[in-house]
Design an enzyme around this catalytic site. Structure first.
Site, PDB file in Angstrom:
ATOM      1  N   ASP A  50      57.068  99.114  62.863  1.00  0.00           N
ATOM      2  CA  ASP A  50      56.359  97.967  62.272  1.00  0.00           C
ATOM      3  C   ASP A  50      55.570  97.196  63.334  1.00  0.00           C
ATOM      4  O   ASP A  50      55.684  95.977  63.442  1.00  0.00           O
ATOM      5  CB  ASP A  50      57.350  97.046  61.561  1.00  0.00           C
ATOM      6  CG  ASP A  50      56.685  96.172  60.499  1.00  0.00           C
ATOM      7  OD1 ASP A  50      55.589  96.545  60.015  1.00  0.00           O
ATOM      8  OD2 ASP A  50      57.256  95.121  60.153  1.00  0.00           O
ATOM      9  N   LYS A 109      52.626  95.299  64.595  1.00  0.00           N
ATOM     10  CA  LYS A 109      51.553  94.505  63.989  1.00  0.00           C
ATOM     11  C   LYS A 109      51.502  93.173  64.732  1.00  0.00           C
ATOM     12  O   LYS A 109      52.446  92.830  65.457  1.00  0.00           O
ATOM     13  CB  LYS A 109      51.803  94.297  62.497  1.00  0.00           C
ATOM     14  CG  LYS A 109      53.114  93.595  62.176  1.00  0.00           C
ATOM     15  CD  LYS A 109      53.360  93.563  60.681  1.00  0.00           C
ATOM     16  CE  LYS A 109      54.696  92.900  60.361  1.00  0.00           C
ATOM     17  NZ  LYS A 109      54.959  92.902  58.936  1.00  0.00           N
ATOM     18  N   PRO A 110      50.420  92.406  64.571  1.00  0.00           N
ATOM     19  CA  PRO A 110      50.305  91.141  65.304  1.00  0.00           C
ATOM     20  C   PRO A 110      51.474  90.177  65.088  1.00  0.00           C
ATOM     21  O   PRO A 110      51.855  89.463  66.008  1.00  0.00           O
ATOM     22  CB  PRO A 110      48.994  90.546  64.794  1.00  0.00           C
ATOM     23  CG  PRO A 110      48.184  91.729  64.389  1.00  0.00           C
ATOM     24  CD  PRO A 110      49.184  92.708  63.828  1.00  0.00           C
ATOM     25  N   ASN A 137      54.501  90.872  64.918  1.00  0.00           N
ATOM     26  CA  ASN A 137      55.661  91.314  65.691  1.00  0.00           C
ATOM     27  C   ASN A 137      55.376  91.450  67.181  1.00  0.00           C
ATOM     28  O   ASN A 137      56.119  92.110  67.900  1.00  0.00           O
ATOM     29  CB  ASN A 137      56.188  92.631  65.123  1.00  0.00           C
ATOM     30  CG  ASN A 137      56.793  92.449  63.749  1.00  0.00           C
ATOM     31  OD1 ASN A 137      57.191  91.356  63.374  1.00  0.00           O
ATOM     32  ND2 ASN A 137      56.856  93.525  62.992  1.00  0.00           N
ATOM     33  N   ASP A 161      61.009  91.770  66.452  1.00  0.00           N
ATOM     34  CA  ASP A 161      61.375  92.217  65.107  1.00  0.00           C
ATOM     35  C   ASP A 161      61.693  93.700  65.057  1.00  0.00           C
ATOM     36  O   ASP A 161      60.908  94.514  64.587  1.00  0.00           O
ATOM     37  CB  ASP A 161      60.282  91.870  64.093  1.00  0.00           C
ATOM     38  CG  ASP A 161      60.787  92.032  62.656  1.00  0.00           C
ATOM     39  OD1 ASP A 161      61.953  92.456  62.464  1.00  0.00           O
ATOM     40  OD2 ASP A 161      60.025  91.745  61.732  1.00  0.00           O
TER      41      ASP A 161
END
Length: 174
Positions: free
Chosen positions: A68, A70-71, A73, A90
């Site tokens: 996962d 992504k910005p 996280n 995360d």
């Protein structure tokens, strides 16, 4: 920094970071100067790639896949020298972590993903631990940080034999 259990609840102590890359991205989108295409400079994108790639190398070496990237996280904090350090957060859907931390769970809760950053293979339903999926998600994140918008996630474009549009800004080929 540390980990322990408190009444059978695992606790992980991490370094404090100022904010998420997502918050920084949204702020820059709101405050973008007219006529400016880039949201992040080439140097900033290079630092993000360097820091997050180091983190991914570490977790991949230890047999984990984040699943996962992504910005939201990616966290950032100001260093004493004025630079910025970026770190992954995360690890909730990282399979090895999930099965280690959530010992009372008897079965996996299925596949979790954020479509906008998911690799073609993850979008096709291949959920096994493939480190390349994290690398694709990091690339999708960097693509978004250039300020380029697409109506369709990059993984979906590739699954349909499409070409990813050139990104905004004047970045070098490097």
């Amino acid at each position: 920094l540390d980990y322990f259990e408190d009444d059978d609840t695992p606790v992980i102590v991490l370094e404090l970071y100022d904010r998420s890359l997502w918050a920084e991205l949204r702020e820059r989108e709101i405050n973008r100067s007219p006529g400016r295409e880039e949201l992040f400079s080439e140097k900033e994108l290079g630092q993000i790639l360097f820091d997050i790639s180091k983190g991914l190398s570490f977790i991949h070496y230890h047999g984990m896949v984040h699943h996962d990237i992504k910005p939201e996280n990616i966290l950032l904090k100001q260093k004493k020298d004025g630079g910025i350090h970026y770190a992954l957060s995360d690890f909730g859907i990282t399979k090895k972590i999930k099965h280690t931390i959530i010992r009372k769970t008897t079965q996996s809760s299925g596949v979790s993903l954020t479509i906008q950053y998911s690799s073609p293979e993850r979008l096709r339903g291949i959920s096994k631990n493939i480190p390349n999926s994290d690398i694709f998600s990091l690339g999708s994140t960097i693509y978004e940080l250039t300020g380029t918008k697409t109506e369709v996630p990059l993984g979906t474009i590739l699954n349909n034999n499409g070409e990813i549009p050139e990104f905004n800004g004047s970045y070098s080929d490097e």
